[in-house]
Design a protein around this motif. Structure first.
Motif, PDB file in Angstrom:
ATOM      1  N   THR A   1       2.998  -4.838   3.918  1.00 21.79           N
ATOM      2  CA  THR A   1       4.116  -5.388   3.152  1.00 21.79           C
ATOM      3  C   THR A   1       5.362  -4.513   3.200  1.00 21.79           C
TER       4      THR A   1
ATOM      5  N   LEU B   1      -3.172  -7.233   1.275  1.00 22.97           N
ATOM      6  CA  LEU B   1      -1.782  -6.831   1.441  1.00 22.97           C
ATOM      7  C   LEU B   1      -1.705  -5.352   1.098  1.00 22.97           C
ATOM      8  N   SER B   2      -0.930  -4.607   1.847  1.00 23.53           N
ATOM      9  CA  SER B   2      -0.756  -3.194   1.504  1.00 23.53           C
ATOM     10  C   SER B   2       0.507  -2.696   2.158  1.00 23.53           C
ATOM     11  N   ASP B   3       1.163  -1.719   1.517  1.00 21.68           N
ATOM     12  CA  ASP B   3       2.321  -1.140   2.194  1.00 21.68           C
ATOM     13  C   ASP B   3       1.941   0.207   2.807  1.00 21.68           C
ATOM     14  N   ASP B   4       0.633   0.450   2.919  1.00 20.30           N
ATOM     15  CA  ASP B   4       0.152   1.717   3.434  1.00 20.30           C
ATOM     16  C   ASP B   4      -0.460   1.499   4.823  1.00 20.30           C
TER      17      ASP B   4
ATOM     18  N   VAL C   1      -2.017   3.492   6.733  1.00 19.00           N
ATOM     19  CA  VAL C   1      -3.344   4.094   6.902  1.00 19.00           C
ATOM     20  C   VAL C   1      -4.415   3.130   6.382  1.00 19.00           C
ATOM     21  N   ALA C   2      -4.136   2.519   5.219  1.00 15.15           N
ATOM     22  CA  ALA C   2      -5.085   1.556   4.652  1.00 15.15           C
ATOM     23  C   ALA C   2      -5.271   0.388   5.626  1.00 15.15           C
TER      24      ALA C   2
ATOM     25  N   GLY D   1      -5.192  -4.192  -2.873  1.00 17.80           N
ATOM     26  CA  GLY D   1      -4.547  -4.817  -1.720  1.00 17.80           C
ATOM     27  C   GLY D   1      -3.546  -5.847  -2.198  1.00 17.80           C
ATOM     28  N   ARG D   2      -2.934  -5.566  -3.348  1.00 17.37           N
ATOM     29  CA  ARG D   2      -1.962  -6.471  -3.960  1.00 17.37           C
ATOM     30  C   ARG D   2      -2.511  -7.882  -4.116  1.00 17.37           C
TER      31      ARG D   2
END
Lengths: 377, 284
Positions: free
Chosen positions: A182, A225-228, A230-231, B229-230
């Motif tokens: 994201t 969803l993630s803004d990372d 690495v994740a 994870g939102r």
């Protein structure tokens, strides 16, 4: 020695006064011995700053790494204009926000134009987006990379991903098998491409409808969803997902350098931006419009063009990226095969030829609203 | 003499009052002022309007606020239920072992929240500690345990446990053993003692623990980002995004002010109902 309470208080007061004076002093000092840079990770590492300190003895060089372009720009807007001498952001932010709002200033063309001629072919012309509309040179390009999406090639072959392009994420068979990284501004661009709309032109009512549909489908099908990054890579490696929406060499390179060569950034074969389906980002490093800017700022900008330093910037901690200086054969030989593989050098030039420049999205505000609402649901 | 004392008191407090005003109130005032600026401006020298608050309602940002508040309520309730027996044991049963437990819980705070949560990501993800072992023992695989609402609440409970545990233990320590024994002697059962003796007498500790955890969990962001994870978007996430990618400081400020107002009202309501002196043991 015996200390009465009164004496103690007196000394404490005197000490505090001295400390305040000491803290205030640098504000009045000449700035030819210090330089502060606000940057993406890389320029703040010892591999870059160490040699600079050695080349300019007695200089205090500080660098702070930001977590996003707007985060860094906010610092300048919030009054840190007097603190920073250089800022390193993606090209549209420099051209569309920093320069028009007088937060950065033009560079000396005499001093910096010669460096372009030795850069990779995409930049040697020189690179048009390093210039403002009015023609001033506003920053020097160094790191760059195609940025579209990333797949696990054990699950989805490179050819399938490139041929299918963005419609991969609309495919019902992909539901629950991908994540979305994201990075909002990138997501909006990529969702336009997924909808078959050119994000860099006014999208019109029809475009908005298509964008809304694509956004709903992508978020509806996303497993996480993630803004990372690495994740996201972790989920891709352990099979939780098979692809992630929004990503590129920048995000895939750490996994590839660790040996996960099945993680690959993909640039679609075709798309709605004059036939191109990918987007490329280019960072510009610019001199901040600091009223008392350090003369070392331009020296540093020149310093990072050197071979070893360009390599250090390319392979800094965290992520690995190609740099424009790799166009010079003498500089290029510093990268070994594993490093070239991590940044997907084998396909870089063809990917760039299929990528449009990351640019302003005229309908960004309207599209962001749709995007934000869809993400919330 | 008393008047001089009072005046000296005011004078001595002045530096701290000025410091607090500059350090806490001034930034809040700036945020409040920004919240009534027109969209996407970066200076306070504009004619005020309430467009950000209107946008907040029209564009559904309030949904994120509700999500955050609901998760905060759930986490606070679960924390209370989990921490009560532990706090009771710390205050009344464990004796010296309480110190070991206290140090153990406090030690976790020395490690960054993000790192601790990432530890949980590695544990709960597909191919992580749990699913990986399960697969190697049984040969069967299941999807990871991440990216849903319950795991976000689990993260909140895990991270904010100390903030409920210690005030609760403090509150329970205030319940005199004599009162409990007297209730037993008069024929009360365990439940009656809990409800009619322990709960009211330890109410200040409960209120403080619940308030702290509620305020912190309502503004939490890392749990939803890393573990969730939102799966849902929390209000702090919306605030952060308005200030950064949205480049809309007034909208971010309006969202922040709304969160402060809602959480602040709960806090003020709670604080007026408890006697802080009693908790500090200085009740006259």
């Amino acid at each position: 020695m015996e200390l009465t309470r009164r004496q103690f208080t007196k000394y404490l007061g005197a000490g505090a006064g001295l400390a305040a004076f000491g803290a205030a002093r640098p504000a009045f000092a000449a700035r030819d011995k210090e330089m502060n840079i606000l940057c993406w990770e890389g320029y703040n590492t010892d591999n870059v700053l160490g040699p600079f300190r050695k080349a300019f003895p007695g200089v205090t060089a500080r660098a702070e790494s930001g977590t996003s372009d707007p985060d860094m720009i906010n610092k300048l807007r919030a009054g840190e204009l007097k603190v920073w001498d250089l800022i390193n952001v993606n090209q549209p932010w420099a051209r569309q926000q920093l320069f028009p709002e007088k937060l950065i200033k033009p560079l000396s063309k005499e001093r910096f134009l010669p460096y372009f001629s030795k850069m990779s072919p995409e930049f040697s012309a020189p690179y048009p987006l390093a210039f403002a509309e009015s023609g001033e040179l506003i920053g020097m390009p160094q790191r760059y990379g195609p940025f579209s999406f990333v797949v696990n090639t054990d699950k989805i072959s490179r050819k399938t991903a490139e041929d299918q392009g963005w419609s991969l994420f609309l495919d019902p068979a992909m539901k629950g098998r991908f994540g979305v990284l994201t990075y909002d501004n990138w997501n909006v661009i990529h969702l336009c491409l997924t909808a078959g709309v050119n994000p860099f032109k006014a999208v019109g009512d029809d475009g908005v409808t298509k964008f809304t549909e694509a956004t709903k489908t992508v978020f509806g099908g996303a497993k996480m969803l993630s803004d990372d990054l690495v994740a996201m890579n972790t989920a891709l490696i352990n099979g939780e997902i098979d692809a992630y929406f929004t990503g590129g060499t920048y995000t895939a390179s750490p996994a590839r350098f660790d040996g996960a060569n099945n993680i690959r950034a993909i640039t679609p074969n075709s798309g709605p931006v004059d036939g191109k389906g990918g987007v490329v980002w280019v960072e510009l490093t610019s001199v901040v419009n600091n009223p008392d800017v350090s003369p070392l700022a331009e020296d540093f900008l020149e310093f990072v063009q050197k071979a070893e330093i360009a390599k250090a910037v390319s392979f800094a901690e965290g992520t690995y990226n190609p740099v424009s200086q790799m166009g010079d054969p003498a500089i290029f030989k510093l990268w070994n095969n594993a490093e070239l593989d991590a940044i997907q050098w084998d396909s870089l030039s063809e990917e760039l030829s299929r990528s449009a420049d990351f640019s302003v999205v005229p309908d960004y505000d309207a599209l962001l609203k749709i995007y934000t609402a869809a993400k919330r649901r | 003499m008393e008047r001089i004392n009072q005046r000296l008191g005011v004078l001595s407090a002045l530096p701290v009052v000025v410091f607090l005003a500059a350090g806490f109130l001034a930034p809040l005032c700036v945020v409040a002022a920004f919240s009534i600026m027109p969209q996407k401006v970066f200076s306070l020298a504009n004619l005020p309007d309430f467009s950000s608050y209107a946008l907040m309602i029209q564009e559904g940002y309030w949904e994120s606020l509700l999500v955050s508040l609901a998760m905060a309520f759930a986490a606070t309730f679960i924390l209370f239920v989990i921490c009560w027996p532990l706090a009771f044991a710390m205050a009344k049963v464990f004796g010296r072992f309480t110190l070991v437990l206290t140090i153990g819980v406090v030690m976790t705070l020395f490690v960054s929240e993000n790192i601790r949560l990432f530890g949980w990501v590695l544990t709960l993800m597909k191919g992580g500690l749990i699913e990986g072992y399960w697969r190697s023992w049984t040969g069967q695989s299941f999807d990871g345990l991440l990216y849903n609402v319950p795991v976000i609440i689990f993260g909140l409970v895990y991270v904010y446990l100390p903030f409920m545990l210690f005030p609760l233990a403090q509150g329970i320590a205030m319940v005199p053993d004599d009162a409990r024994q007297a209730a037993f002697d008069l024929g009360a059962n365990r439940w009656q003692i809990f409800r009619e003796v322990e709960l009211p007498l330890s109410a200040p500790g409960i209120a403080v623990g619940c308030l702290i955890t509620f305020v912190l969990t309502a503004g939490a962001i890392a749990e939803s980002k890393l573990l969730g994870g939102r799966a849902v978007i929390v209000i702090s996430d919306e605030i952060e995004r308005s200030f950064t990618y949205g480049q809309n400081w007034p909208l971010g400020s309006a969202l922040a002010m709304t969160l402060i107002a809602v959480v602040g009202s709960f806090a003020i309501f709670g604080v007026t109902r408890i006697d802080l002196d009693a908790i500090m043991g200085r009740k006259r």
